[in-house]
Design an enzyme around this catalytic site. Structure first.
Site, PDB file in Angstrom:
ATOM      1  N   HIS A 101       0.397  19.621   3.796  1.00 37.90           N
ATOM      2  CA  HIS A 101       1.128  18.876   2.755  1.00 37.90           C
ATOM      3  C   HIS A 101       2.008  17.788   3.390  1.00 37.90           C
ATOM      4  O   HIS A 101       1.908  16.609   3.041  1.00 37.90           O
ATOM      5  CB  HIS A 101       1.977  19.867   1.957  1.00 37.90           C
ATOM      6  CG  HIS A 101       2.778  19.259   0.855  1.00 37.90           C
ATOM      7  ND1 HIS A 101       2.367  19.264  -0.456  1.00 37.90           N
ATOM      8  CD2 HIS A 101       3.981  18.636   0.849  1.00 37.90           C
ATOM      9  CE1 HIS A 101       3.266  18.651  -1.210  1.00 37.90           C
ATOM     10  NE2 HIS A 101       4.270  18.276  -0.438  1.00 37.90           N
ATOM     11  N   GLU A 102       2.829  18.193   4.329  1.00 41.58           N
ATOM     12  CA  GLU A 102       3.757  17.227   4.932  1.00 41.58           C
ATOM     13  C   GLU A 102       3.013  16.190   5.778  1.00 41.58           C
ATOM     14  O   GLU A 102       3.440  15.035   5.852  1.00 41.58           O
ATOM     15  CB  GLU A 102       4.817  17.943   5.772  1.00 41.58           C
ATOM     16  CG  GLU A 102       5.695  18.944   5.015  1.00 41.58           C
ATOM     17  CD  GLU A 102       6.444  18.373   3.819  1.00 41.58           C
ATOM     18  OE1 GLU A 102       6.658  17.145   3.778  1.00 41.58           O
ATOM     19  OE2 GLU A 102       6.797  19.147   2.905  1.00 41.58           O
ATOM     20  N   HIS A 140       2.077  13.471   3.496  1.00 39.88           N
ATOM     21  CA  HIS A 140       3.202  12.536   3.332  1.00 39.88           C
ATOM     22  C   HIS A 140       3.331  11.636   4.566  1.00 39.88           C
ATOM     23  O   HIS A 140       3.532  10.426   4.466  1.00 39.88           O
ATOM     24  CB  HIS A 140       4.513  13.317   3.182  1.00 39.88           C
ATOM     25  CG  HIS A 140       4.750  13.906   1.815  1.00 39.88           C
ATOM     26  ND1 HIS A 140       4.708  13.148   0.666  1.00 39.88           N
ATOM     27  CD2 HIS A 140       5.075  15.169   1.424  1.00 39.88           C
ATOM     28  CE1 HIS A 140       4.988  13.931  -0.386  1.00 39.88           C
ATOM     29  NE2 HIS A 140       5.207  15.159   0.051  1.00 39.88           N
ATOM     30  N   GLU A 191       3.527  11.951  -3.386  1.00 37.58           N
ATOM     31  CA  GLU A 191       3.097  13.328  -3.621  1.00 37.58           C
ATOM     32  C   GLU A 191       1.568  13.419  -3.704  1.00 37.58           C
ATOM     33  O   GLU A 191       0.987  14.432  -3.317  1.00 37.58           O
ATOM     34  CB  GLU A 191       3.750  13.854  -4.913  1.00 37.58           C
ATOM     35  CG  GLU A 191       3.634  15.343  -5.126  1.00 37.58           C
ATOM     36  CD  GLU A 191       4.486  16.194  -4.180  1.00 37.58           C
ATOM     37  OE1 GLU A 191       5.273  15.624  -3.396  1.00 37.58           O
ATOM     38  OE2 GLU A 191       4.340  17.431  -4.225  1.00 37.58           O
TER      39      GLU A 191
END
Lengths: 499, 499
Positions: free
Chosen positions: A264-265, A268, A294
């Site tokens: 997830h990160e 980003h 997101e």
């Protein structure tokens, strides 16, 4: 366009964004390495930078430069047009909101937070209610200062998702809800259910860290322009395309926490590393909205990271690293990491139910800001919404309307960006698959770089050139839509659950 | 004194020092965790803060506040008196040095550094000489702008050691030299010599780290208000009394590097943690001079860390941690960590010869700034000085006058603070022993906190209340003197070497 005027303007803009990158470093350090007794001094450092920033952003000289550049606008030069338009937006917002209002909000949120912590602990909503009342009043005042056409909520949401309008978002969310609610219900009663206990098998944190780095590396994260650290609440902090840092946390008995947290990160982080470094410190190298941000994290975490294709390549490596998973077949692993289960707490929600949590908050926030939902009625409205959307009712307000920190921090209009991110992610991934017939096979072989290249080319490099709704159109040829997301969920979860 | 005026003044001062603490964090991060590709962006961040700082320090409003407060001065209120006096000094220095001169110096040092690196590599002084010429010219101009009474060097040294005067320093240094030169010669030909090879025995870095933390803890370093990290060049960075960070580096086959490095930096760190946190962000909570700072690091590193008393307690623990030292007797260890050997390179020098390196540079710098030593003659003057003081001659200028980075960075007047630190350290330690008859016994039992308390009480808590030469008098009852240092060296090294 007068290049000297533009040069002076860009110098101002870079100074402002350089100060912001310093704020980001101060915040990153606060969550990672700062000694615990330094909290108050850190507050003073952040306040000092914020003060300088506000002064620089609101100074007349910047306004004059903007006016001059707007008169000389050259439509061909999209870089200059983007930078002028976006700085104008920020300058106007900063000028319109007087410092004394900012200070009143800061004070009210500090008090609200002091009340929220014990209120949540004791599940005592009335203790928090008067603070929520005051914050809503202040945020309405702020919305009025900024200005709005249809409803004040738009002015607040615009801070996080520039150009988004609540009525438009509502329309799409309603379509999503109409599909999700029955899907969640069907999954709940599905004949097949995953064995989630395999996710609790012991995996040493240091090995998790090493494995995660391999995945981040495969995704194309540049470790010479970024780093991974540990913090209580994971986050990603982009100080420039050449300095992007994110964090994770480890649970020895729940490997998905760090594994999907890191994917997830990294999503980003790839966005932040994907801006054109030539434009560092200007809107052309800043994310266009939190929803788009997101979308990048969710795309990598879910569309890629929870896909069977991805694990065709990476699962043998995972098993080799963690012998506790040696006897778990790929399909059991894939099913377990796609567990769907209605839950009370948003931050623990899976990708099917997550959006319903968000849509509930969006509904309530919109009504609260409009003055249509009196504060004392919030708990009841919350519980009714949970029952309607997820068929569960919180046993108390601690697990209900007091669970999130956002409202006590005065943050209204932020939640919808989470759900928008999921919708955008599905649209982008579908478009990438259309554009790259090889993509599935590449992912199944562990080749993730071509996808990063497509995202960089079609999304990252644009910075703030397009607003989110324009960017979706440019990158996918479609308007914001619910079907790719719903198709993606049905395509994955119905077969998994034997529906 | 008008408390409102003073309040406004203090607010300005705290803002300025808060920005400085941010500079310190940016620099700390640069040496510890910053991704390598972020160097240029970090330069922009530092420049942005420096710009804001300069503007705030030189603004007329601050000058007016100072003037008003000076007129209302209340001699009883030493806190206010200190803050006004020290901010006046900084304001005046900042106002007197025009920005364009600062920029010229920055440009010249960048070019000088670009020339120094290959010049040192090729031992080619003439390549660096023209840059040194220019830098000396610029620093003379800066000294003239700041103003001086006896000689321009005073104005430069004053930046690092406020109130110090070259003529006074020279007088003390000459006395030190007169004692050190024969001591070094005697040690060189001494009948007993240490076995230095024991210092090269393998000690795993992670265990070194753990052992160092125990020592720092015993010295009274507050880990909730600071931290230890790793960097190529060790340093200590105090952002506030509640956020003091230092670094070290490890060599598996040379444990003294991290061991005494950490004791040295912990000494610096205790000074920074010892300021009164009530005065954070004002001169009352800032070090009074680099010489005093260095006295704190050298006192802990040498007077304590290289003493036999200290190891009476800690040596068994060291041996338990590092089995490779199990067969080394305490006396052999103590002798080895007190090896004295004239060497060409300052940073590797022991505590007897170190000061001679410094005094040579002080001599040369003073003559260069005064225009009495032409740049082309520097190598010869350097070599002659090395021969006279340490009885060795560098084989080339790379190991001679090109070895230090200071001059190419335009830093003149900094070196003497290193030697002053040694003199102050000996005076403070002698005074502490006089004041605390128990001190030796405490140290021999591993009880280091009482010494920290004495230092905090007599030195740290004063911040900038006293200039260095006054502080020495307040804390020890004596003026700056060479005898405590010489007595300390003779007392330790003559018996060790059988002299």
């Amino acid at each position: 366009m007068d290049s000297e005027t533009y040069g002076t303007f860009i110098q101002h803009v870079k100074e402002i964004n350089t100060l912001r990158s310093i704020q980001a470093l101060l915040e990153w350090d606060q969550e990672t390495y700062m000694p615990q007794r330094a909290a108050e001094d850190r507050g003073n450092q952040l306040a000092a930078v914020a003060g300088v920033l506000h002064e620089k952003l609101t100074r007349d000289e910047l306004g004059d430069l903007l006016t001059k550049l707007e008169q000389e606008a050259d439509a061909e030069n999209y870089v200059a047009a983007t930078n002028v338009r976006e700085v104008r937006r920020e300058h106007d917002r900063a000028v319109k909101v007087p410092t004394e209002l900012v200070k009143r909000i800061a004070k009210a949120t500090a008090l609200a937070r002091d009340a929220w912590v014990p209120a949540r602990k004791d599940a005592d909503f009335p203790r928090f209610a008067p603070h929520l009342e005051i914050l809503l009043e202040l945020k309405r005042e702020m919305a009025d200062r900024i200005g709005w056409d249809s409803e004040p909520y738009d002015a607040l949401m615009d801070e996080f998702e520039p150009g988004a309008r609540a009525a438009v978002v509502q329309e799409v969310f309603d379509k999503v809800k109409a599909e999700l609610v029955p899907l969640v219900a069907a999954i709940k009663d599905a004949p097949r259910q995953p064995n989630t206990s395999i996710l609790e098998r012991a995996c040493p944190p240091d090995k998790q860290g090493a494995f995660n780095r391999r995945i981040a590396e495969a995704m194309g994260f540049d470790f010479e322009a970024g780093r991974i650290d540990v913090s209580v609440h994971p986050f990603c902090s982009g100080h420039s395309p050449k300095d992007v840092r994110f964090t994770t946390r480890y649970d020895e008995h729940y490997i998905p926490m760090s594994l999907f947290g890191v994917m997830h990160e990294t999503g980003h982080a790839l966005y932040e590393q994907g801006f054109d470094a030539e434009h560092t410190g200007t809107p052309m190298a800043i994310n266009t909205s939190l929803g788009i941000h997101e979308s990048q994290s969710r795309l990598w975490e879910n569309q890629v990271g929870r896909s069977r294709l991805f694990w065709e390549h990476f699962y043998p490596a995972l098993q080799a690293e963690f012998p506790s998973l040696a006897d778990v077949p790929l399909d059991a692993w894939h099913f377990a990491i796609n567990t769907v289960r209605p839950s009370l707490i948003r931050v623990e929600a899976d990708e099917v139910t997550y959006g319903l949590h968000i849509m509930l908050r969006f509904d309530l926030e919109r009504q609260m800001i409009a003055g249509k939902l009196p504060v004392p009625d919030v708990p009841q409205a919350w519980n009714a919404g949970m029952q309607q959307l997820l068929a569960i009712t919180p046993p108390d307000d601690a697990q209900g309307c007091l669970q999130d920190i956002h409202w006590c921090m005065g943050i209204f209009g932020y939640f919808p960006t989470y759900a928008l991110g999921n919708l955008y992610a599905a649209q982008f991934f579908a478009a990438a698959r259309r554009a790259m017939p090889e993509l599935d096979r590449q992912i199944a072989r562990g080749g993730l770089r071509p996808l990063r290249e497509w995202l960089r080319e079609n999304i990252h490099q644009h910075g703030k050139r397009y607003r989110a709704h324009e960017l979706v159109k440019v990158a996918t040829g479609e308007e914001l839509a619910h079907t790719p997301f719903i198709d993606y969920l049905n395509g994955k979860f119905r077969p998994l659950y034997g529906l």
